[in-house]
Design a protein around this motif. Structure first.
Motif, PDB file in Angstrom:
ATOM      1  N   GLY A 121      26.901  24.431  -7.351  1.00 57.80           N
ATOM      2  CA  GLY A 121      27.125  25.614  -8.183  1.00 57.80           C
ATOM      3  C   GLY A 121      26.598  25.468  -9.601  1.00 57.80           C
ATOM      4  N   LYS A 122      25.723  24.507  -9.823  1.00 62.91           N
ATOM      5  CA  LYS A 122      25.121  24.299 -11.148  1.00 62.91           C
ATOM      6  C   LYS A 122      23.795  25.051 -11.183  1.00 62.91           C
ATOM      7  CE  LYS A 122      27.351  19.825 -11.624  1.00 62.91           C
ATOM      8  NZ  LYS A 122      27.167  18.367 -11.647  1.00 62.91           N
ATOM      9  N   HIS A 123      23.891  26.349 -11.371  1.00 66.58           N
ATOM     10  CA  HIS A 123      22.742  27.224 -11.211  1.00 66.58           C
ATOM     11  C   HIS A 123      21.648  26.990 -12.247  1.00 66.58           C
ATOM     12  CE1 HIS A 123      26.088  29.591  -9.228  1.00 66.58           C
ATOM     13  NE2 HIS A 123      25.363  29.065  -8.270  1.00 66.58           N
ATOM     14  N   ALA A 124      22.006  26.810 -13.501  1.00 67.59           N
ATOM     15  CA  ALA A 124      20.990  26.566 -14.529  1.00 67.59           C
ATOM     16  C   ALA A 124      20.251  25.257 -14.252  1.00 67.59           C
ATOM     17  CB  ALA A 124      21.628  26.542 -15.919  1.00 67.59           C
ATOM     18  N   LEU A 125      20.977  24.235 -13.826  1.00 68.68           N
ATOM     19  CA  LEU A 125      20.348  22.956 -13.497  1.00 68.68           C
ATOM     20  C   LEU A 125      19.409  23.118 -12.305  1.00 68.68           C
ATOM     21  CD1 LEU A 125      20.004  19.922 -13.912  1.00 68.68           C
ATOM     22  CD2 LEU A 125      22.075  19.581 -12.527  1.00 68.68           C
ATOM     23  N   CYS A 126      19.797  23.909 -11.326  1.00 70.87           N
ATOM     24  CA  CYS A 126      18.937  24.173 -10.174  1.00 70.87           C
ATOM     25  C   CYS A 126      17.626  24.809 -10.631  1.00 70.87           C
ATOM     26  CB  CYS A 126      19.644  25.081  -9.168  1.00 70.87           C
ATOM     27  SG  CYS A 126      18.592  25.593  -7.801  1.00 70.87           S
ATOM     28  N   VAL A 127      17.710  25.785 -11.519  1.00 74.38           N
ATOM     29  CA  VAL A 127      16.514  26.466 -12.019  1.00 74.38           C
ATOM     30  C   VAL A 127      15.630  25.478 -12.768  1.00 74.38           C
ATOM     31  CG1 VAL A 127      15.681  28.243 -13.613  1.00 74.38           C
ATOM     32  CG2 VAL A 127      17.575  28.751 -12.055  1.00 74.38           C
ATOM     33  N   ARG A 128      16.240  24.656 -13.628  1.00 73.68           N
ATOM     34  CA  ARG A 128      15.460  23.674 -14.396  1.00 73.68           C
ATOM     35  C   ARG A 128      14.757  22.685 -13.475  1.00 73.68           C
ATOM     36  NH1 ARG A 128      19.055  21.095 -17.967  1.00 73.68           N
ATOM     37  NH2 ARG A 128      19.338  19.368 -16.541  1.00 73.68           N
ATOM     38  N   GLU A 129      15.469  22.144 -12.501  1.00 72.28           N
ATOM     39  CA  GLU A 129      14.860  21.175 -11.587  1.00 72.28           C
ATOM     40  C   GLU A 129      13.779  21.828 -10.722  1.00 72.28           C
ATOM     41  OE1 GLU A 129      15.040  17.956 -11.497  1.00 72.28           O
ATOM     42  OE2 GLU A 129      16.638  17.730 -12.971  1.00 72.28           O
ATOM     43  N   SER A 130      13.985  23.081 -10.357  1.00 76.60           N
ATOM     44  CA  SER A 130      13.000  23.792  -9.538  1.00 76.60           C
ATOM     45  C   SER A 130      11.673  23.944 -10.276  1.00 76.60           C
ATOM     46  CB  SER A 130      13.538  25.167  -9.139  1.00 76.60           C
ATOM     47  OG  SER A 130      14.678  25.047  -8.319  1.00 76.60           O
ATOM     48  N   ILE A 131      11.729  24.433 -11.521  1.00 83.92           N
ATOM     49  CA  ILE A 131      10.482  24.613 -12.270  1.00 83.92           C
ATOM     50  C   ILE A 131       9.871  23.255 -12.622  1.00 83.92           C
ATOM     51  CG2 ILE A 131      11.390  24.755 -14.633  1.00 83.92           C
ATOM     52  CD1 ILE A 131       8.662  27.033 -13.101  1.00 83.92           C
ATOM     53  N   SER A 132      10.708  22.233 -12.765  1.00 84.71           N
ATOM     54  CA  SER A 132      10.184  20.887 -13.035  1.00 84.71           C
ATOM     55  C   SER A 132       9.372  20.369 -11.853  1.00 84.71           C
ATOM     56  CB  SER A 132      11.327  19.916 -13.354  1.00 84.71           C
ATOM     57  OG  SER A 132      11.915  20.252 -14.594  1.00 84.71           O
ATOM     58  N   ALA A 133       9.697  20.791 -10.648  1.00 80.64           N
ATOM     59  CA  ALA A 133       8.910  20.398  -9.472  1.00 80.64           C
ATOM     60  C   ALA A 133       7.500  20.970  -9.563  1.00 80.64           C
ATOM     61  CB  ALA A 133       9.598  20.865  -8.191  1.00 80.64           C
ATOM     62  N   VAL A 134       7.384  22.219 -10.009  1.00 90.70           N
ATOM     63  CA  VAL A 134       6.073  22.846 -10.180  1.00 90.70           C
ATOM     64  C   VAL A 134       5.310  22.121 -11.284  1.00 90.70           C
ATOM     65  CG1 VAL A 134       4.846  24.969 -10.824  1.00 90.70           C
ATOM     66  CG2 VAL A 134       6.903  25.078  -9.377  1.00 90.70           C
ATOM     67  N   GLU A 135       5.986  21.883 -12.388  1.00 93.61           N
ATOM     68  CA  GLU A 135       5.355  21.205 -13.518  1.00 93.61           C
ATOM     69  C   GLU A 135       4.886  19.807 -13.122  1.00 93.61           C
ATOM     70  OE1 GLU A 135       6.188  20.479 -18.255  1.00 93.61           O
ATOM     71  OE2 GLU A 135       7.922  20.679 -16.923  1.00 93.61           O
ATOM     72  N   ALA A 136       5.706  19.075 -12.394  1.00 95.07           N
ATOM     73  CA  ALA A 136       5.333  17.720 -11.965  1.00 95.07           C
ATOM     74  C   ALA A 136       4.094  17.756 -11.078  1.00 95.07           C
ATOM     75  CB  ALA A 136       6.498  17.065 -11.219  1.00 95.07           C
ATOM     76  N   THR A 137       4.020  18.731 -10.208  1.00 98.65           N
ATOM     77  CA  THR A 137       2.876  18.850  -9.299  1.00 98.65           C
ATOM     78  C   THR A 137       1.594  19.114 -10.069  1.00 98.65           C
ATOM     79  OG1 THR A 137       4.305  19.677  -7.538  1.00 98.65           O
ATOM     80  CG2 THR A 137       1.946  20.121  -7.327  1.00 98.65           C
ATOM     81  N   VAL A 138       1.611  20.129 -10.921  1.00 98.22           N
ATOM     82  CA  VAL A 138       0.403  20.527 -11.646  1.00 98.22           C
ATOM     83  C   VAL A 138      -0.023  19.455 -12.638  1.00 98.22           C
ATOM     84  CG1 VAL A 138      -0.605  22.292 -13.145  1.00 98.22           C
ATOM     85  CG2 VAL A 138       0.935  22.969 -11.325  1.00 98.22           C
ATOM     86  N   ARG A 139       0.931  18.890 -13.350  1.00100.16           N
ATOM     87  CA  ARG A 139       0.583  17.857 -14.330  1.00100.16           C
ATOM     88  C   ARG A 139       0.053  16.606 -13.650  1.00100.16           C
ATOM     89  NH1 ARG A 139       5.192  17.071 -18.627  1.00100.16           N
ATOM     90  NH2 ARG A 139       3.774  15.374 -19.114  1.00100.16           N
ATOM     91  N   SER A 140       0.601  16.230 -12.484  1.00 97.39           N
ATOM     92  CA  SER A 140       0.117  15.026 -11.819  1.00 97.39           C
ATOM     93  C   SER A 140      -1.283  15.236 -11.243  1.00 97.39           C
ATOM     94  CB  SER A 140       1.092  14.560 -10.740  1.00 97.39           C
ATOM     95  OG  SER A 140       1.113  15.473  -9.671  1.00 97.39           O
ATOM     96  N   LEU A 141      -1.613  16.460 -10.900  1.00 98.98           N
ATOM     97  CA  LEU A 141      -2.959  16.763 -10.397  1.00 98.98           C
ATOM     98  C   LEU A 141      -4.010  16.739 -11.503  1.00 98.98           C
ATOM     99  CD1 LEU A 141      -2.217  19.654  -7.887  1.00 98.98           C
ATOM    100  CD2 LEU A 141      -3.353  17.495  -7.337  1.00 98.98           C
ATOM    101  N   THR A 142      -3.584  17.088 -12.715  1.00 95.60           N
ATOM    102  CA  THR A 142      -4.560  17.256 -13.801  1.00 95.60           C
ATOM    103  C   THR A 142      -4.470  16.202 -14.901  1.00 95.60           C
ATOM    104  OG1 THR A 142      -3.094  18.689 -15.094  1.00 95.60           O
ATOM    105  CG2 THR A 142      -4.546  19.763 -13.466  1.00 95.60           C
TER     106      THR A 142
END
Length: 181
Positions: A78-99
């Motif tokens: 039920g930690k919704h804000a943390l879920c949102v933060r970790e979710s977008i961090s997954a996208v950021e980790a993917t793109v940053r690791s590729l570039t």
């Protein structure tokens, strides 16, 4: 309950029984990935979540999987804000690791040079990231009130969207030859 599902000493058939009872009893929670208790979502959302986690588990860069796993745990707690933060961090980790770029914005610009991503798709990713930066309590501190204005629907949406974006970006990179198989 998640701790019980993740305990290696708990028999697999008991874990399966718990999942079956929750589903057949139409409980407000379901077992995802065999070891994580999450709020029940629609069948379509459930399939997307499981597929995204399974896809992320197979990626050459495990940062995205770690963030998506943390997001699923936060959602189940039920930690919704943390879920949102970790979710977008997954996208950021993917793109940053590729570039190799330091910011998501710079990384997306660089990624567009390497793979075809429509400008509106890039804009949508930028806007999702912008939301996480502008809504207090997600990526930045709360200045007013005692909790972020993020509910379960927001968290489920961001989790699904970001998990799908990770798969999308990795697929584009693989096709373009900029990502290991």
């Amino acid at each position: 309950m998640t701790f019980l599902l993740r305990d290696p000493l708990v028999p697999r058939n008991l874990k399966h029984a718990i999942a079956t009872i929750l589903e057949e009893g139409r409980a407000g929670f379901r077992v995802f990935g065999g070891d994580t208790l999450m709020p029940a979502v629609s069948e379509h959302e459930a399939v997307a979540i499981v597929n995204a986690l399974n896809d992320a588990r197979e990626l050459p860069r495990q940062g995205a999987f770690a963030h998506l796993t943390a997001a699923s745990v936060a959602l189940s707690e039920g930690k919704h804000a943390l879920c949102v933060r970790e979710s977008i961090s997954a996208v950021e980790a993917t793109v940053r690791s590729l570039t190799g770029k330091k910011s998501l914005s710079d990384a997306l610009v660089e990624l567009q040079k390497r793979v075809h991503i429509h400008s509106q798709m890039k804009s949508a990713i930028d806007k999702l990231y912008g939301y996480t930066n502008q809504e207090e309590g997600i990526r930045h501190p709360l200045l007013e009130g005692d909790e972020a204005n993020v509910d379960e629907a927001d968290a489920v949406f961001m989790f699904g969207a970001c998990a799908s974006l990770v798969s999308f970006i990795e697929s584009k990179a693989r096709v373009a030859g900029t990502s290991p198989a």
